[in-house]
Structures are given as C-alpha cells and as structure tokens.
Design a protein around this motif. Structure first.
Motif: not given
Length: 656
Positions: A429-436
C-alpha cells in the motif's frame, strides 16, 4: 473527571464506557465527525458531543458508551457542526449527558491505545506507555508469562540493516522459475542451525541453469528521492530495520495476545489472510518453520469473533484455500489446523495467488465481516516466479491491505535474472517500510511475530482500507466561457482545489482529472498525470482561463471519452461540472450516456445557469446532486455539502 483534547477519537480510548470533560473551543477547530446520534469510533469525541447537543463550544462533561459497528452512518448539520456520512465502520459510540449511571464505576484516568507504545517493566508485569500522551492516561497493562530463552547463533541476532537517513524501504528481488520436486533436497542438505551456513546452500533454477548462492544476512534500503519522501505522510520510522523494532528478544518470544478473552482481541478487529509459500524451493524443513511462524502469529493475535479472524491460502503453481475466515473462531483450533497443512509444491506464483484472494477469499460466504479491514500477508521464500504488480494493484483498489514477509531475498548474482525487480514496492500500500519485512534467515523468522502482529492490528494505518475519501476517480468539468471572467475563474479553481484536498490522493487511492471547455474542450490533466495531493493542487492552480462560448453537452461527452473511459476498475467515477450559463448545445443525451456508463454526476450552477440543465446533468436524485449559487464568491459554501453527499453515496464497495 479526566479531560480529553478536542482531537481525541473514541477509537483511541480503550475504556468501553467513561465520563470525560471536553475543553472549550472544540467547535472552532472542526475535527471530523461521522454519523448522527450514533457515531463512528474515529470521530472526534468532543465534536460529536457538540453535534449531538450534549455540550456547546464552551465544553463540559460527557458520558461516552462504546457500541458495535454499524452498516451506515448518516451525516447531518447540527449545532454548528457538519458530520459526514460513512457506509460502515467496525465500532460506534453514543454520547450523553455527563452523569454517571447507577451501579457503574467510571475511571479517573483513561487508557489509550497507540501505535507508538513502548514497553516498560512494572513489578511482575509489562505495561505499555503512550508517548506522547494527549491527556493523563493510565498505562495499558497486560500480564505476560515468563518467557523461555533460546540460544541462537550470534550471526542471527546481532544483524543491523545498513540505512541512509530518510529513505524508503526497497526490497531488491529476483525472479526465475523455482525448482521442481526432488531438487529441494539439495537445499535440505545445506540447511544448518545458523545463518552463516546458509551461504553454503545452493539451489538449482531449471529455467536458467544457474545455482542460487544463498546470501549471508544482508538487507538494505535504497534511497528515494526527496520529492517522493516529502509526500510520504506516514513513514514507518525510516532507518528502523527488522531487528530494530523496539522489541527485546524476550518480547519477541512472548506469544500471549494483548487481550486474552474468549471472543478475541477487540483492539485488533481485522479479517486476515495469510498467503503461505508452498513451493518446492522452500524445502520440507523450512515449510515446517513457516507453519510454526503462522501458529505463533495466530496465538499472538488472539483469534475470536470480536477480534481478528484468520484464514490461510497456500500457493505454488496454483493457489488453494486451506481454511477461510469463519472456519476457526479461536487460536487453539486454528493452530491445530495449521499443523496439519501439507506442502503443495510447485513454483512461487504470488501474482496468481493475490488474484485468487482478491476474487474469492474476502466474500460474505467465507466469513468477511465488511466492517473489519481486509489484510493479506504474503510469505515469500526468495522471490516470486510470476508478476505481482497488476494483481496487487487490483487487490489494493478492492480495499485489501497487502503486507509482505520475504525470507532470504535474492543475492547480487541473482538479480539480473529477475522477472519483476522491486516486487515488494510494487505490491504494498505504501513504500514506507511499514508494509514489508525482510528476514535474512529462516532462523530469524520468530523475531518478527510481534512486530507483524503490531502492524496488522494498527487499523488506523491500514491505508488501503476503503473509505469515501480514497476510492474514486473524480473528474472536474470546468466552464471557461467568456461570461465567467478571469477573477471568477480563479474562484472556481479555488473551489476545485478545496474539494480535491479533502480526498486521499495517490495512484491507488482517489485520482483527480480536469477538463476545461468553451465551444471546444481541453484536457487539463488526466487521472494518471499526478499521484500526490500537492502535485494535483499545483496543477489546478496552473490552469489558464480560456474564454469563449458554452457547449456543455460536448464537454460532458469529451470528459466521458478522455477521462472516465480510462477510469480504473473498482473506482467510483464522479464528475463534478461547474457552469455559469445555459449551454448552446443539448446536455441531456450526453449526460444520460455518462450515467449509463456508471458516472455519478454532480452539477454546480452559478448566476445564469439553467436549472433544468443542471437537473438533467445531475445523477438522480437531482436534489442531492445539483446545486445552485447566485454568485461565484458563495461557491465555498457547498464544499462540505458536496463531500458529505459523496460519502453518503459510498455504499457499493465490497470492502471498507
């Protein structure tokens, strides 16, 4: 009586019933409220109290009672507060006069939930403090069992990611066909009890004839452009790595859910699907480690009908459902079922699995609750053997929050053979590290149980969940005729900007496009031109006044062809047309064609606009989709009404 700030939402307070005091001046700030009489839990408590008439702008004591989520919240204007409509939400609350009910004991301090809680020890229990706290709040306490301590190789416990300041996470991956049955034994032999031995593991890739040299634990984040970072409004602590998550090794081994009650953890009401890697490349022993990880996650979540529900889909060549959301209603039964799962084998077709989940898993028949966010966690050994970007995009646009847990990512020598580089960034959903989360070794997988549970339960940050503000393609059709004039045209553009900035804008959320017309038509910018709110607002500001005649019918046809024919699946198509006069051509036939193609049309008329044409352009019912003002300077008055009506209509999405 504890005091709360104007911006405090009911969902952030854990107490099911409480009396609190609101400060003066909350009506001046205008924090959002959703509903009438009964309010969605992410409404401002104090502004809801003003809206309901319990208090006024001077503040005062109120009684708040939490109740179940509702299938619809009606917006209204009351006591100087405009509340918005919402199709459904997982939790509601009622506000009444701040007098205690007989036989009920009320807390003198309130307990807050927060995604930024830090664990501290207090005697023989662990409590969580919110920092900073908006008001005096007690610590949220949970009693934890004494954890067992395991000894691991230092190479698996002292890893630190290499980072650069203010970067977004980029997982570099490769893709190639994975091994066929039997070849995983090569990987089994090389498997040892430390991550350093992983460097000895080779795996054959039939499509390339090369061997996979397993990397020693190494994971990095690639730098992103400052402009991209500036628009990441919710970064997941840039610079934090997998093993720098705020959890000690003891906490990582603590699998006790935050709320151990039979109905599940009420602070984590999500519908969750795990995509389990069953490919041959994973091998038998790693498959067993994966099952243990899923079992630990199920225990830590606290499965139950009032909390999270969890199903599992195993993928290889093709995906299949092991069990759905309603199969098991407690962690014990779920863990027993996980233990019995057998490996499918095959390739690692993640894209096909995501398409399967999007089309089949989150249905009412499979236990989807509607009011609970939909979450998919994809487990990947190495990298996928098919494309994931398109399947992920469609899943996100359906309201699915995608997380990736990648284990033992591609080595440098393998990256040139990739099918889809940076597949994680293209999927989440967002490439901010939260989702991976990237795990260097299968032996480190147990370390991410609590960090993953914490993230999937942080429903306020599940930004792919559908709301009325992130699920549309909105096309503005703007009258640039001579009768408007330069000054009034700038007022119209400000009106367009004021509406646009209320929406969550990105390439996967709401998108904005614009057409200006006179006798002719001009595409100012298309839906796919700008993917950030700032870029959209800047583009609106740059629109130059054209001047000419007024052919509104032709403009509607042009917008249908140039804007809405290119709208994405699963997006609501919304046209907002602003005009100040009668059209020189027919508007009825083009408007009817647009309606038949699924376009929801709003018409805003100014000054000399013809009421009959405004009603013909607007979607039925006319009164909710057609507006008229006597002069341009009064356009601003309809911004809130228009947003409210758009949210009221948001009732056709399959997921929230």
């Amino acid at each position: 009586v504890p005091q709360i700030d104007c911006d405090v939402k009911a969902g952030k307070i854990i107490n099911p019933e409480f009396i609190a005091k609101c400060p003066p001046g909350c009506q001046d700030v205008k924090y959002r409220v959703y509903g009438t009489d009964i309010y969605a839990s992410f409404s401002s408590v104090c502004n809801a109290a003003i809206h309901s008439g319990i208090i006024d702008n001077t503040g005062g004591k109120i009684l708040v009672q939490k109740v179940a989520g509702h299938s619809g919240y009606r917006g209204s204007f009351s006591n100087g507060v405009r509340s918005l409509s919402l199709p459904r939400w997982r939790e509601s609350f009622l506000v009444s006069e701040g007098k205690p009910r007989k036989g009920v004991t009320y807390p003198s301090t309130l307990e807050y939930s927060s995604s930024k809680s830090t664990a501290v020890k207090s005697g023989n229990r662990k409590v969580y403090q919110t920092s900073p706290v908006p008001t005096p709040a007690t610590q949220m306490a949970t009693t934890t069992p004494t954890p067992t301590t395991t000894t691991t190789d230092p190479s698996t416990t002292t890893l630190k990611p290499t980072t650069t300041p203010a970067t977004t996470r980029t997982t570099t991956v490769a893709a190639a066909a994975k091994t066929r049955p039997g070849l995983h034994r090569v990987r089994e032999i090389a498997f040892r009890g430390s991550s350093t031995s992983a460097s000895n593991r080779n795996i054959l890739r039939p499509s390339t004839g090369i061997q996979r040299q397993e990397p020693v634990a190494a994971f990095r984040r690639a730098a992103s452009s400052p402009a991209h970072l500036a628009m990441e409004t919710d970064l997941w602590k840039p610079g934090f790595g997998l093993f720098d998550t705020g959890f000690s090794s003891k906490e990582e081994l603590n699998l006790k859910p935050l709320e151990s009650i039979s109905q599940g953890n009420p602070n984590c009401k999500v519908d969750l699907s795990f995509l389990m890697d069953g490919s041959w490349s994973i091998g038998k022993r790693r498959f067993q480690l994966q099952k243990q990880f899923l079992s630990n996650v199920a225990q830590a979540l606290g499965i139950g009908s009032a909390g999270p529900l969890m199903g599992i889909v195993q993928y290889g060549d093709d995906p299949s459902t092991e069990f759905n959301l309603k199969t098991y209603a407690n962690s014990k039964d779920l863990r027993n079922a996980i233990e019995k799962i057998s490996q499918k084998g095959g390739l690692s077709n993640v894209g096909k699995a995501l398409s399967f989940v999007n089309k089949n898993f989150f249905s009412d028949a499979n236990g989807n609750r509607g009011g609970a966010p939909n979450v998919v966690v994809v487990m990947v050994d190495g990298w996928p053997t098919d494309h994931v970007e398109e399947a992920s995009r469609l899943a996100r646009e359906s309201g699915i929050n995608i997380f990736f847990v990648t284990i033992e990512a591609a080595a440098e020598s393998e990256k040139q053979k990739v099918i889809e580089p940076n597949f994680v960034d293209k999927a989440v959903c967002r490439t901010n590290g939260f989702y991976s989360i990237n795990v260097p070794s299968w032996f480190g997988l147990h370390k991410v149980v609590q960090p993953l549970v914490k993230r999937v339960c942080d429903t306020d940050r599940l930004v792919c969940s559908k709301t009325c503000l992130n699920s549309a393609d909105i096309g503005f059709v703007i009258d640039g005729s001579s009768s408007v004039g330069t000054s009034n045209f700038r007022t119209v553009l400000q009106f367009v900007a004021n509406i646009s900035k209320e929406f969550e804008i990105s390439d996967t959320d709401t998108r904005i496009g614009a057409v200006q017309y006179t006798y002719e038509q001009r595409l100012e910018f298309s839906f796919d031109k700008y993917s950030t709110k700032q870029d959209v607002l800047s583009a609106i500001k740059r629109i130059s006044y054209w001047s000419g005649g007024t052919s509104t019918g032709a403009a509607i046809s042009y917008a249908s062809e140039q804007l809405f024919s290119k709208s994405k699946p699963n997006k609501r198509k919304i046209m907002i047309l602003i005009t100040d006069g009668r059209s020189y051509d027919d508007v009825r036939v083009p408007a009817m064609a647009a309606h038949q193609n699924g376009v929801i049309a709003y018409s805003i008329g100014v000054a000399w606009a013809a009421q009959d044409e405004l009603e013909a352009i607007a979607t039925d019912p006319d009164k909710e989709h057609s507006f008229f003002v006597d002069e341009f300077d009064n356009l601003y008055r309809f911004v809130n009404q228009l947003i409210q009506n758009i949210c009221t209509e948001f009732n056709s999405q399959p997921r929230n």
